[in-house]
Design an enzyme around this catalytic site. Structure first.
Site, PDB file in Angstrom:
ATOM      1  CG  ASP A  18      -1.766  -1.390   1.402  1.00 42.25           C
ATOM      2  OD1 ASP A  18      -1.877  -1.821   0.171  1.00 42.25           O
ATOM      3  OD2 ASP A  18      -2.026  -1.630   2.309  1.00 42.25           O
ATOM      4  CD  GLU A  37      -9.060  -2.590  -1.708  1.00 42.28           C
ATOM      5  OE1 GLU A  37      -9.652  -2.757  -0.433  1.00 42.28           O
ATOM      6  OE2 GLU A  37      -8.309  -3.400  -2.202  1.00 42.28           O
TER       7      GLU A  37
END
Length: 518
Positions: free
Chosen positions: A32, A187
């Site tokens: 991420d 997301e």
């Protein structure tokens, strides 16, 4: 302004002489990635899940060579992770931005604290105490400011709310924006103003093999958003490429004007379905623009380096003799690190661990380790156990770990795989410190056997002459996300189950060549 690390020019083996670099650019469980640029400096943050300290912060001057300079959440007041925090819970998907002369980081502590913001003048730390943002109902929050000074927080879903980042207060009701090109789990949003348009980059398809990145654009931070006709702009789904699960990325414009994407991916090994064992890592790919849309270049293990002067920083030391007063930022613990259980001063020159739980099976275990960052590793630690039990472990979670431990004058290997636990080979010890050792050997990238293991993990002790005596050789697939579930990768380090465990030194060596011999 941030404090720059002093320039040190030694060659780094990550880059070769022909202007290429190796992917991943940050190996091990560093998923991420979120990146921002300040002049000619780049800063990057990653998820950290149930490990403390949280949110590793990296610095680079060329987008290839990264050095960890700290952790954004390094105090219990910033990052409470009680024992009820599940493995693969904790800190998810930060966004790191530089705005109005200050660094801003927004992230989520799941499931306990929700969304929070911390700030600093220097990304090496210290960072502020958190500001909670209760109006954000989902993970993967992003921050973006428009020309009028409005702060927009976009989050997984994909939703958005305008907030006061100084207080965390919502200034209006959340709204829905755009949910991608039809993949599950939209997301990881990041919102950018590029030219006169606003671009909304998201991940979709789930963080497994179907992962990908899509993008849309619109006239304002609130849209309406027009999807890119070439979505997804990055995915490796249904391919045989050695890098898989590509997604959850962040765009950055380099100081030479070129564009780049930092994103997560995995390197699965073995037969069907393939197992990735060291977690989701950070990769780099070039970006060009066609008709106002970003086009992501090919993603390969070896890639052409960014067209900017290389700024190589020394690789973090692979050996730690614990001669300082504080642990280096690469060391992580499970959920907490109480000073009465982890000490560098109790026995100067040694790391001393005292138990918080009886075994690696329990969430309160005392554990200090570093992420496995290569497919093939050799980790050695000189350990002395005083009237107790502890040793060197390869941890994925409470139900999946291998360890070589000392109890009394015996070294033995223990393996925990789901509900099953077994003691394997053992060896008597003469007393005093012993050198414990873990090795992993990756299988070839295209094995002939459909059930070929991704790697083999060997655990044992070293003889006085340095020869390795393996006590067990175990299939590595059982310490993989495909078996255990979750979002993390292996961490290799020391633990204490009883008494006191003293560690004189820890030595890590890693390579990514298949079947590498140390």
């Amino acid at each position: 302004m941030p404090t720059r690390p002093p320039p040190e020019p030694p060659e780094d083996p990550i880059s070769s002489a022909n202007g290429t670099f190796s992917n991943p650019v940050i190996g091990g469980c560093h998923p991420d990635p979120s990146v921002c640029r300040v002049a000619e400096d780049y800063y990057l943050a990653c998820s950290s899940f149930e490990y403390f300290p949280g949110v590793p912060i990296f610095h680079s001057r060329d987008l290839v060579h990264w050095r960890q300079i700290g952790n954004a959440l390094d105090r219990p007041t910033q990052l409470p992770l009680p024992e009820s925090t599940p493995s693969s819970g904790g800190v998810y998907a930060p966004t790191l931005r530089h705005h109005d002369g200050r660094f801003w980081l927004i992230t989520s502590n799941v499931p306990h604290r929700g969304t929070l913001i911390v700030t600093t003048d220097d990304p090496a730390g210290p960072w502020s105490e958190p500001i909670l943002v209760p109006a954000v109902p989902a993970i993967d929050p992003d921050l973006a400011w428009d020309d009028e000074g409005n702060c927009w927080c976009t989050f997984a879903g994909i939703g958005q709310v305008r907030i006061d980042p100084m207080t965390g207060r919502a200034l209006e009701a959340p709204r829905r924006l755009w949910s991608g090109a039809g993949g599950q789990y939209p997301e990881a949003p990041h919102l950018y103003k590029i030219g006169d348009l606003w671009y909304l980059l998201i991940a979709e398809g789930g963080t497994e093999r179907g992962h990908g990145i899509s993008i849309a654009r619109g006239p304002s931070p609130t849209g309406p958003f027009e999807p890119c006709p070439a979505n997804p702009i990055l995915t490796h789904r249904s391919t045989d490429r050695p890098i898989q699960n590509t997604g959850h990325g962040d765009l950055v414009r380099a100081h030479d004007g070129s564009w780049w994407l930092l994103f997560l991916g995995v390197r699965p090994r073995g037969g069907t379905p393939g197992w990735h064992v060291i977690g989701r890592e950070t990769f780099l790919a070039p970006v060009t623009w066609t008709d106002g849309w970003p086009v992501v270049g090919e993603v390969n293990p070896v890639m052409r380096a960014p067209a900017m002067p290389p700024a190589r920083w020394p690789v973090p030391p692979v050996r730690d003799d614990f001669a300082t007063d504080t642990l280096a930022p690469q060391w992580i613990s499970v959920r907490s690190r109480a000073p009465e259980r982890v000490s560098l001063t109790e026995r100067p020159g040694w790391l001393t661990l005292r138990p918080g739980a009886r075994s690696l099976d329990e969430p309160g275990v005392t554990f200090v380790g570093r992420r496995q960052a290569h497919l093939n590793v050799r980790v050695r630690a000189k350990v002395e156990v005083a009237h107790g039990r502890g040793g060197l472990a390869v941890r994925l979670d409470e139900q999946h770990h291998y360890a070589v431990e000392i109890s009394g004058r015996t070294a033995r290997v223990r393996a925990r795989i789901g509900p099953l636990e077994q003691s394997l080979g053992e060896r008597p010890l003469p007393g005093g410190p012993a050198v414990l050792r873990v090795e992993t050997r990756a299988s070839a990238p295209s094995p002939d056997h459909p059930r070929q293991e991704p790697d083999v993990v060997r655990l044992g002790v070293e003889e006085d002459d340095g020869r390795f005596l393996p006590l067990a050789e175990l299939d590595g697939r059982y310490l993989s996300t495909e078996v255990a579930g979750g979002f993390t990768g292996r961490v290799i380090g020391m633990f204490a189950g009883a008494g006191a465990v003293h560690v004189d030194w820890y030595d890590y060596e890693g390579h990514d060549t298949a079947l590498h011999d140390f």
